[in-house]
Design a protein around this motif. Structure first.
Motif, mmCIF file in Angstrom:
data_model
loop_
_atom_site.group_PDB
_atom_site.id
_atom_site.type_symbol
_atom_site.label_atom_id
_atom_site.label_comp_id
_atom_site.label_asym_id
_atom_site.label_seq_id
_atom_site.Cartn_x
_atom_site.Cartn_y
_atom_site.Cartn_z
ATOM 1 N N GLY A 24 60.266 39.835 46.150
ATOM 2 C CA GLY A 24 59.110 39.672 45.287
ATOM 3 C C GLY A 24 58.843 38.273 44.803
ATOM 4 O O GLY A 24 57.965 38.065 43.981
ATOM 5 N N PHE A 75 43.977 32.155 42.196
ATOM 6 C CA PHE A 75 45.177 31.847 42.967
ATOM 7 C C PHE A 75 45.448 32.962 43.975
ATOM 8 O O PHE A 75 45.340 34.141 43.639
ATOM 9 N N LEU A 81 48.261 44.695 51.573
ATOM 10 C CA LEU A 81 49.549 45.026 52.172
ATOM 11 C C LEU A 81 49.581 44.996 53.679
ATOM 12 O O LEU A 81 50.656 44.853 54.271
ATOM 13 N N TYR A 121 48.562 38.467 47.417
ATOM 14 C CA TYR A 121 47.997 38.781 46.112
ATOM 15 C C TYR A 121 46.895 37.783 45.760
ATOM 16 O O TYR A 121 46.970 36.612 46.146
ATOM 17 N N LYS A 141 39.790 44.990 50.090
ATOM 18 C CA LYS A 141 39.642 45.615 48.768
ATOM 19 C C LYS A 141 38.480 44.947 48.043
ATOM 20 O O LYS A 141 38.265 43.742 48.172
ATOM 21 N N VAL A 179 46.012 43.379 45.597
ATOM 22 C CA VAL A 179 47.238 43.332 46.382
ATOM 23 C C VAL A 179 46.879 43.835 47.777
ATOM 24 O O VAL A 179 46.358 44.940 47.921
ATOM 25 N N ARG A 194 53.052 40.771 51.910
ATOM 26 C CA ARG A 194 51.885 41.134 51.113
ATOM 27 C C ARG A 194 51.270 39.897 50.498
ATOM 28 O O ARG A 194 51.924 38.876 50.315
ATOM 29 N N TYR A 236 45.056 36.415 42.161
ATOM 30 C CA TYR A 236 45.086 36.421 40.703
ATOM 31 C C TYR A 236 43.949 35.574 40.176
ATOM 32 O O TYR A 236 43.527 34.600 40.803
ATOM 33 N N TYR A 246 58.357 32.211 36.037
ATOM 34 C CA TYR A 246 57.587 31.204 36.756
ATOM 35 C C TYR A 246 57.208 30.128 35.757
ATOM 36 O O TYR A 246 57.190 30.358 34.553
ATOM 37 N N SER A 270 46.010 40.113 37.610
ATOM 38 C CA SER A 270 46.055 40.598 38.984
ATOM 39 C C SER A 270 44.697 41.137 39.401
ATOM 40 O O SER A 270 44.094 41.951 38.697
ATOM 41 N N LEU A 307 57.017 35.257 44.481
ATOM 42 C CA LEU A 307 55.649 34.889 44.821
ATOM 43 C C LEU A 307 55.556 33.389 45.075
ATOM 44 O O LEU A 307 56.005 32.589 44.250
ATOM 45 N N PHE A 366 52.753 30.626 45.409
ATOM 46 C CA PHE A 366 51.349 30.478 45.062
ATOM 47 C C PHE A 366 50.681 29.340 45.824
ATOM 48 O O PHE A 366 51.308 28.328 46.159
ATOM 49 N N LEU A 380 47.937 35.119 34.052
ATOM 50 C CA LEU A 380 47.437 35.496 35.373
ATOM 51 C C LEU A 380 47.064 36.970 35.374
ATOM 52 O O LEU A 380 47.879 37.833 35.059
ATOM 53 N N TYR A 411 61.066 38.279 36.484
ATOM 54 C CA TYR A 411 60.845 36.962 37.075
ATOM 55 C C TYR A 411 60.458 35.965 35.990
ATOM 56 O O TYR A 411 59.856 36.330 34.978
#
Lengths: 112, 112
Positions: free
Chosen positions: A98, A88, A50, A33, A56, A48, A31, A35, B35, A45, A100, A102, A43, B33
């Motif tokens: 999960g 980002f 998928l 993302y 989107k 997302v 996936r 931000y 970061y 969101s 991430l 970046f 950050l 998480y």
């Protein structure tokens, strides 16, 4: 190892113009993302994505994902000053829970 | 709307001192998480935590770092002996199932 690269890193544009930010990633990702970050802030969101072909849209921003090309785009339509921020993209490696990864971020400056 | 909170917002410490950064994730979230973001740079993954144990950590997360969920609501990041290069913004994030991560406002750590 998953790597994520964005371009351009800096974008100065006039209000009312359209532009696209590109996000390439190096290995299969589950996936993607997007931000937004305002200076000194956290950050937020935006999207997302998928699956391949996912698109989107929210207001003047539209994000898409092409998993075959390992490419996501964030398209800005008729930019306004309020969109000035750093954007980002981040990807999650396939099978990962999960973490991430970046991109470097794209700083967008919209001039009146 | 539920949100991730972090304290303090800014921490100044001397090199070699221990710091603890605190986070309260969203209450029904299961994945946590940390970061960090050095000023002007991209966001970097430190560690993920699920089911009361670390599920993944990055190369940055060496023996000087530790995480804990001491009481079922807080999630902490400890740096045992801070270095100048630890100066950064530290973000906590949480998610329900490792899908969409919600970020806290961040703690700015300044090591002098």
């Amino acid at each position: 190892e998953l790597k994520v690269e964005q371009n351009p890193l800096f974008l100065s544009m006039q209000e009312g113009k359209n532009y696209t930010i590109y996000c390439n990633y190096s290995t299969t990702s589950d996936r993607l993302y997007w931000y937004r970050q305002d200076p000194g802030k956290s950050l937020e969101s935006l999207f997302v994505l998928l699956s391949n072909g996912a698109v989107k849209q929210e207001g003047r921003l539209m994000a898409s994902l092409d998993t075959k090309a390992r490419l996501s785009t964030l398209h800005i339509t008729a930019a306004v000053h309020d969109l000035s921020a750093t954007y980002f993209c981040a990807a999650v490696e396939a099978g990962n829970t999960g973490k991430l990864i970046f991109g470097q971020g794209t700083t967008l400056q919209v001039k009146p | 709307e539920p949100e991730v909170t972090q304290t303090p917002s800014h921490q100044v410490t001397q090199m070699g001192q221990e710091v603890i950064l605190r986070c309260v994730p969203i209450s029904n979230h299961l994945y946590f998480y940390w970061y960090r973001q050095i000023l002007g740079q991209k966001v970097e993954f430190l560690v993920s935590f699920y089911n009361n144990e670390i599920s993944e950590k990055s190369e940055i997360f060496d023996d000087q770092f530790s995480v804990e969920r001491p009481d079922g609501s807080n999630f902490t990041l400890k740096i045992r002996s801070t270095k100048l290069e630890d100066s950064a913004m530290y973000f906590c994030a949480s998610s329900v199932e490792g899908y969409e991560q919600y970020f806290g406002p961040g703690t700015r750590l300044t090591v002098t």
